[in-house]
Design an enzyme around this catalytic site. Structure first.
Site, short mmCIF file in Angstrom:
data_model
loop_
_atom_site.label_atom_id
_atom_site.label_comp_id
_atom_site.label_asym_id
_atom_site.label_seq_id
_atom_site.Cartn_x
_atom_site.Cartn_y
_atom_site.Cartn_z
N HIS A 1 41.19 52.95 21.45
CA HIS A 1 40.16 51.92 21.33
C HIS A 1 40.00 51.45 19.88
CE1 HIS A 1 36.01 50.56 20.63
NE2 HIS A 1 36.26 49.84 21.69
N CYS B 1 73.55 43.57 -4.39
CA CYS B 1 72.38 44.22 -3.81
C CYS B 1 71.64 45.07 -4.83
CB CYS B 1 72.76 45.04 -2.59
SG CYS B 1 73.92 46.36 -2.96
C1 PEP Z 1 73.11 49.78 -7.47
O1 PEP Z 1 73.66 50.71 -8.07
O2 PEP Z 1 72.90 48.66 -7.98
C2 PEP Z 1 72.65 49.96 -6.10
C3 PEP Z 1 72.18 48.95 -5.39
O3 PEP Z 1 72.68 51.23 -5.59
P1 PEP Z 1 71.62 52.37 -5.98
O4 PEP Z 1 70.51 51.72 -6.73
O5 PEP Z 1 71.19 52.97 -4.71
O6 PEP Z 1 72.42 53.31 -6.80
#
Ligand code: PEP
Ligand code: MG
Length: 795
Positions: A421, A751
């Site tokens: 609830h 990334c």
């Molecule tokens: C990096 O090294 O830029 C990466 C994305 O991996 P991590 O930060 O996990 O080492």
């Protein structure tokens, strides 16, 4: 209109006569039985029957005359008169025609049962004005369970009629302008499912927190379902992915074991206070799931059928009969909270300061943050102490608490799961709530300032003090097209559904070690070598993994759950899952990890990434990761998952790791599998072509690449100022990598943290021809707009 209607004779068009709940049961019995949705049969008294009951012996006018002089603010007088009226109603005989109709429906249904001796009934109220907003509160939500015999049943129906005259219902009607003559109530009489010796719960055909509509969310606990609805237990939770389910594939994305400390079972009485009793659940049963995977999927299939029938998201109560072993649907109503959300803007709450003293944790409801002064309430008599903006802290809540819940800045309860609830009301009101803290009413001090945070995933956290937070709004309707894909870095799976609401082209980095850290927490070798572990570690791990068949299965299934949750949230966009990249010091902190990890002076430069996978002592652990990935891609069908290999020092390592994946059934090209390599060591960029011979492309890890190019330890505060991804040496390596990939037509993305932190680096990468950038959630909207104008300027 007749006095009583069998469920099979009613449909949604009968709401004015039998109320929303009963009409919906009728709709399912008449329309869905043929397609396999099992709904226990029953009958309902009509609004006309209720009016006849009130007219009989002039009961209605006696009630009106009794209520007329009452000053509703005089709580004592109201309570006295209301109790008197309820007693009249409970003692009033039924008009003979109504009683006859109830008796004959009862006999008819009983005669249809294979074992009439054992039949018991549930009697529930159903307000007949439920199509009006809030009108369900005009009638008390009474339920009487485990009723047997016609006399007890007739009494229970009278109690349902009497429930219109609780103090709260009378005040509510007066405040909302309902005339006493307008109010009618229907009693639903339904065959009971023996879930007292089975299990029961609630399910939604959307994720109630994020609104993600590709899942069915199911809660489950032992015994009758009232414990789940009222929040007396913390139930098990399951998410089922609709597309996999429809395709007949394994479809459970996530499982969480709840504590399920108590179960509501049948007692001795019938229609009396002891007709049901709360009993303790033995520890061994608490530790495992209350229903099987097959049952979870069967429930989800029923949910899909019901959703399709009504053409909208639904909120459904279900029950597992412990005697016949079958699953039943006992209620279904439209889901209202997600349906009302504004789909044009995404609002994200973020705490500005991390860390801080945690006073309590539980299940997060919603994704917001609230702060205020704690008001611990043990019962509603203390209601006058509650100030608007206080944080309501209670063991649990029921409908009587709503007036103060509305005024709270946040809600914290000791018990309850996501469908109790307190959770439902909080979500409806848009107030953050942390339910099932177990300790909230003790751990939080009356009058203390706290911040209640539901913005950090599944776990809701209560922090000491008022903490600063931001609310970012991302409008979704104004985002221009981009010449580059913007992807997201997703850490823990329980944020995935919410993050998927942001504009994105998929996930550029899902770090597998984050999934292990947040949902497994145990070193894989400790699980593989469980039989040889010393005590007390062995017992500790046995307890943590008890809900899964073996400790090994615990790792594989939990990992598959984490990966598939992220993959499902973002499908059909690609989700790049990076195989584990824990360093030795990080692995050592997992439960049981110390015994299996060497001590290294420089873990950043040590036993990590590809080199680890091919070492014999880690080989078994890598196999577990591969098994989870095969489950997600090949069995569940989430082929949007790509694999990424981190920290590959040499071309020989590259060849070895790709061969190892193939040995584990993950061969490039099979079932559309793409394998990408992190470009994060200078050797990778310098010898890009040689590495790319083994992979489908590169994703640049600018964090490690900068560390290793400039010789700056990323973990050291002393040299932090020297860490800069925009350094020309780093840029030179980035150019080598991007150009090599583009020459070969291979995938090239980034990334690392660089473009999230430095928008001008993002622009540079765009100009250099990168194909995708994977960003932190908080950077995506800003970077999107900036790159859009940069692209227009260049055009
Ligand atoms: C990096 O090294 O830029 C990466 C994305 O991996 P991590 O930060 O996990 O080492
Ligand atoms: Mg890295």
């Amino acid at each position: 209109m007749s006095d009583v209607l069998r469920f099979g004779e009613t449909t949604m068009s009968d709401v004015p006569q039998v109320g929303g709940k009963n009409a919906s049961l009728g709709e399912m019995v008449s329309g869905l039985a043929s397609v396999g949705v099992r709904v226990p049969d029953g009958f309902a008294t009509t609004a006309d029957a209720h009016r006849g009951f009130l007219a009989h012996g002039d009961l209605g006018s006696r009630i009106r005359s009794a209520l007329r002089p009452v000053d509703l603010s005089d709580v004592r007088e109201l309570a006295r008169v209301a109790a008197e009226i309820r007693a009249w109603v409970e003692q009033q005989p039924f008009p003979s025609s109504l009683e006859q109709s109830i008796r004959s429906s009862y006999e008819e249904l009983l005669a249809e049962q294979p074992d009439p001796e054992r039949v018991t009934w549930a009697v529930r109220s159903s307000a007949t004005a439920e199509d009006l907003p809030d009108a369900s509160f005009a009638g008390q939500q009474e339920t009487f369970l485990n009723i047997s015999g016609i006399d007890n049943l007739l009494d229970a129906i009278r109690k349902v009629f009497a429930s219109l005259y609780t103090d709260r219902a009378i005040v509510y009607r007066a405040q909302h302008g309902f005339r006493e003559d307008d109010v009618a109530i229907s009693a639903g009489v339904q065959l009971m499912v023996r879930s007292d010796v089975g299990a029961s719960g609630v399910m939604f055909t959307v994720d109630t927190e994020s609104g993600f509509d590709q899942v069915v969310f199911i809660t489950s606990a032992y015994g009758l379902g009232e414990t789940v609805v009222q929040g007396t237990v913390n139930p098990d939770e399951f998410y089922v992915y609709k597309p996999s389910l429809r395709a007949g594939k394994p479809s459970i994305l996530r499982r969480e074991v709840g504590t399920k400390a108590v179960a509501l079972r049948y007692g001795e009485g019938s229609g009396t206070d002891d007709s049901t009793i709360l009993t303790d659940v033995p520890a061994s049963e608490r530790a495992r799931f209350s229903i099987t995977d097959e049952q979870v999927e069967e429930l989800a299939r029923s949910a899909l059928t019901i959703e399709a029938h009504y053409g909208r998201a639904m909120d459904i109560e279900w029950a597992l009969d412990g005697i016949d072993g079958r699953l039943y649907i006992v209620q279904a109503r439209p889901e209202t909270v997600v349906a009302r959300r504004d789909g044009t803007v995404v609002r994200r709450y973020t705490l500005r300061e991390h860390g801080g003293e945690v006073l309590a944790t539980g299940r997060a409801v919603g994704e917001r943050i609230g702060a205020g002064r704690v008001r611990v309430m043990h019962d509603l008599a203390q209601m006058h102490l509650f100030q608007t903006g206080d944080v309501l802290v209670a063991d649990r809540t029921d409908p009587d608490w709503e007036p103060i819940m509305r005024r709270a800045s946040a809600i914290v309860t000791d018990s309850g799961g996501r469908t109790c609830h307190a959770a439902i009301v909080a979500r409806e009101l848009g107030i953050p709530a942390v339910v099932g803290t177990e300790t909230g009413t003790h751990a939080l001090t009356d009058g203390a300032d706290v911040t209640v945070c539901c913005a950090e995933g599944d776990d809701g956290v209560v922090y000491r003090g008022i903490r600063d937070f931001t609310i970012d709004e991302t409008p979704l309707d104004v985002l221009p097209d981009l010449p580059v894909d913007l992807m997201l870095n997703v850490g823990v799976p329980d944020q995935a559904f919410a993050l998927a609401e942001l504009p994105n082209h998929g996930v550029g980095l899902a770090r597998l070690e984050f999934i292990v850290g947040s949902t497994i927490g145990i070193h894989p070798r400790a699980l593989l070598e469980f039989d040889t572990l010393p005590e007390p570690l062995k017992t500790q791990i046995a307890e943590r993994t008890a809900a899964y068949p073996t400790p090994r299965d615990y790792f594989v299934r939990r990992l598959a759950e984490g990966i598939s949750t992220i993959a499902a949230a973002f499908a059909p966009h690609p989700v790049i899952v990076r195989m584990s990249d824990f360093k030795t010091n990080e692995y050592a902190t997992l439960l049981g990890g110390e015994a299996f990890e060497p001590h290294e002076e420089n873990p950043m430069l040590g036993w990590r990434g590809a080199a680890r996978y091919t070492t014999p002592s880690f080989r078994g652990c890598f196999d577990l990761e591969c098994e989870a990935l095969r489950h997600v891609r090949d069995l569940m069908g989430l082929t949007n998952v790509k694999i990424m290999i981190p920290f590959v020092r040499t071309v020989d390592e590259a060849a070895a790791v790709v061969a190892l994946l193939a040995e584990n059934g993950l061969r490039r090209g099979d079932n559309g599998l793409e394998i990408v390599m992190m470009c994060e060591i200078p050797s990778n960029a310098l010898l890009a072509d040689a590495f790319l011979d083994h992979f489908d492309g590169f994703s640049i890890g600018s964090n490690d690449l900068t560390q290793l190019t400039l010789g700056v330890d990323r973990d050291s505060a002393a040299v932090a100022s020297a860490f800069d991804e925009r350094n020309p040496a780093v840029l030179a390596l980035l150019e080598l990598a991007i150009d090599a990939c583009n020459r070969r037509g291979a995938y090239i993305g980034i990334c690392g943290q660089g473009p999230s932190d430095h928008p001008e680096l993002a622009e540079w990468l765009l100009a250099r021809g990168i194909r995708s950038m994977s960003l932190n959630a908080d950077a995506i909207a800003g970077t999107w707009m900036r790159l859009a104008s940069a692209a227009t300027a260049h055009a």
